[in-house]
Design a protein around this motif. Structure first.
Motif, PDB file in Angstrom:
ATOM      1  N   ILE A 135       0.709  -0.866  -0.046  1.00 27.49           N
ATOM      2  CA  ILE A 135      -0.052  -0.050   0.037  1.00 27.49           C
ATOM      3  C   ILE A 135       0.996   1.300   0.080  1.00 27.49           C
ATOM      4  CG2 ILE A 135      -1.737   1.137   1.257  1.00 27.49           C
ATOM      5  CD1 ILE A 135      -2.554  -1.360   2.585  1.00 27.49           C
ATOM      6  N   TYR A 136       0.696   2.113  -0.746  1.00 27.72           N
ATOM      7  CA  TYR A 136       1.325   3.423  -0.733  1.00 27.72           C
ATOM      8  C   TYR A 136       0.533   4.464   0.034  1.00 27.72           C
ATOM      9  CZ  TYR A 136       4.493   0.742  -3.791  1.00 27.72           C
ATOM     10  OH  TYR A 136       5.381   0.015  -4.249  1.00 27.72           O
ATOM     11  N   LEU A 137       1.076   5.191   0.923  1.00 26.43           N
ATOM     12  CA  LEU A 137       0.594   6.465   1.496  1.00 26.43           C
ATOM     13  C   LEU A 137       1.331   7.729   1.033  1.00 26.43           C
ATOM     14  CD1 LEU A 137      -0.215   5.102   5.025  1.00 26.43           C
ATOM     15  CD2 LEU A 137      -1.700   5.456   3.250  1.00 26.43           C
ATOM     16  N   PHE A 138       0.544   8.932   0.932  1.00 30.98           N
ATOM     17  CA  PHE A 138       1.342  10.267   0.651  1.00 30.98           C
ATOM     18  C   PHE A 138       1.301  10.891   1.937  1.00 30.98           C
ATOM     19  CE2 PHE A 138      -0.180   8.544  -3.302  1.00 30.98           C
ATOM     20  CZ  PHE A 138       0.901   8.945  -4.081  1.00 30.98           C
ATOM     21  N   VAL A 139       2.321  11.624   2.461  1.00 27.82           N
ATOM     22  CA  VAL A 139       2.300  12.281   3.712  1.00 27.82           C
ATOM     23  C   VAL A 139       2.979  13.677   3.327  1.00 27.82           C
ATOM     24  CG1 VAL A 139       3.381  12.281   5.888  1.00 27.82           C
ATOM     25  CG2 VAL A 139       2.837  10.135   4.949  1.00 27.82           C
ATOM     26  N   ASN A 140       2.174  14.601   4.062  1.00 32.54           N
ATOM     27  CA  ASN A 140       2.664  16.224   3.776  1.00 32.54           C
ATOM     28  C   ASN A 140       3.418  16.491   5.115  1.00 32.54           C
ATOM     29  OD1 ASN A 140       2.682  18.680   4.353  1.00 32.54           O
ATOM     30  ND2 ASN A 140       0.670  19.091   3.073  1.00 32.54           N
ATOM     31  N   MET A 141       4.856  16.681   5.032  1.00 33.96           N
ATOM     32  CA  MET A 141       5.389  17.174   6.514  1.00 33.96           C
ATOM     33  C   MET A 141       5.243  18.798   6.783  1.00 33.96           C
ATOM     34  SD  MET A 141       9.487  17.520   5.409  1.00 33.96           S
ATOM     35  CE  MET A 141       9.579  15.907   5.020  1.00 33.96           C
ATOM     36  N   TYR A 142       4.805  19.550   5.987  1.00 32.38           N
ATOM     37  CA  TYR A 142       4.606  21.028   6.381  1.00 32.38           C
ATOM     38  C   TYR A 142       3.574  21.193   6.833  1.00 32.38           C
ATOM     39  CZ  TYR A 142       8.337  20.395   2.663  1.00 32.38           C
ATOM     40  OH  TYR A 142       9.343  20.074   2.159  1.00 32.38           O
ATOM     41  N   ASP A 143       2.315  20.820   6.525  1.00 32.92           N
ATOM     42  CA  ASP A 143       0.935  21.275   6.933  1.00 32.92           C
ATOM     43  C   ASP A 143       0.646  20.358   7.809  1.00 32.92           C
ATOM     44  OD1 ASP A 143       1.142  23.477   5.352  1.00 32.92           O
ATOM     45  OD2 ASP A 143       0.472  21.958   3.752  1.00 32.92           O
ATOM     46  N   TYR A 144      -0.462  20.728   8.799  1.00 32.69           N
ATOM     47  CA  TYR A 144      -1.085  19.857   9.861  1.00 32.69           C
ATOM     48  C   TYR A 144      -2.331  19.710   9.739  1.00 32.69           C
ATOM     49  CZ  TYR A 144      -2.309  18.159  14.229  1.00 32.69           C
ATOM     50  OH  TYR A 144      -2.807  17.300  15.510  1.00 32.69           O
ATOM     51  N   GLU A 145      -3.185  18.727  10.076  1.00 36.27           N
ATOM     52  CA  GLU A 145      -4.613  18.514  10.442  1.00 36.27           C
ATOM     53  C   GLU A 145      -4.826  17.533  11.416  1.00 36.27           C
ATOM     54  OE1 GLU A 145      -6.971  17.864   7.043  1.00 36.27           O
ATOM     55  OE2 GLU A 145      -5.730  15.747   6.706  1.00 36.27           O
ATOM     56  N   TYR A 146      -5.614  17.240  11.951  1.00 36.12           N
ATOM     57  CA  TYR A 146      -5.955  16.238  13.122  1.00 36.12           C
ATOM     58  C   TYR A 146      -5.661  14.914  12.249  1.00 36.12           C
ATOM     59  CZ  TYR A 146      -8.379  13.059  16.075  1.00 36.12           C
ATOM     60  OH  TYR A 146      -8.726  11.909  16.836  1.00 36.12           O
ATOM     61  N   LEU A 147      -4.932  14.165  12.994  1.00 38.22           N
ATOM     62  CA  LEU A 147      -4.200  12.821  12.353  1.00 38.22           C
ATOM     63  C   LEU A 147      -5.251  11.600  12.682  1.00 38.22           C
ATOM     64  CD1 LEU A 147      -0.748  13.134  13.430  1.00 38.22           C
ATOM     65  CD2 LEU A 147      -1.750  13.717  11.025  1.00 38.22           C
TER      66      LEU A 147
END
Length: 157
Positions: A135-147
């Motif tokens: 499975i491939y997941l995309f992660v944004n290290m710059y912005d935040y939202e409730y995880l």
């Protein structure tokens, strides 16, 4: 390579190098918000290496698409560490321990939290026992939202 991609690539390299060093200070600034954790530095942790997740997303695209990445945010010095803290919290659907591997960066996007108002997503390959194909997941290290855990995963408690 465009100037923006070059600067972002240098920044990512710097972030990864910085993440391997332990920091004794913490940042209290916040440029993003969420309803449950208005300060991105307050995301609860099970331990120093693992965020404490409390729910699974009902959105089938969350984390699985470039247009809806997992936004781990945090101080730039903790960016890579926050990606790892999030991934360390995930378990397979039957509580299997997952393995993850960063396969690279992709997908330039605009963000005021990045270098020169831009960033790249990180793409992670996820495997666990019984999974037929990664499975491939995309992660944004710059912005935040409730995880949340992406649909199809559970999380450590």
């Amino acid at each position: 390579m465009t100037k923006l991609m070059y600067v972002v690539a240098i920044g990512l390299l710097f972030a990864q190098c910085s993440a391997s060093k332990k920091s004794s200070s913490s940042s209290s600034s916040s440029s993003a918000s969420s309803s449950k954790y208005p300060n991105k530095n307050t995301m609860p942790r099970l331990d120093e290496q693992t965020f404490q997740l409390t729910e699974v997303s009902t959105d089938e695209t969350y984390g699985y698409t470039e247009s809806n990445p997992i936004r781990v945010g945090g101080p730039f010095s903790d960016a890579v560490k926050n990606e790892q803290r999030f991934l360390n919290a995930l378990l397979g659907p039957d509580n299997q321990v997952i393995k993850y591997r960063r396969t690279g960066s992709c997908c330039p996007f605009a963000t005021s939290n990045g270098i020169m108002d831009g960033g790249l997503l990180d793409r992670y390959e996820i495997t666990y026992e019984g999974l037929e194909k990664p499975i491939y997941l995309f992660v944004n290290m710059y912005d935040y939202e409730y995880l949340k855990a992406p649909k199809g995963f559970t999380f450590k408690k």
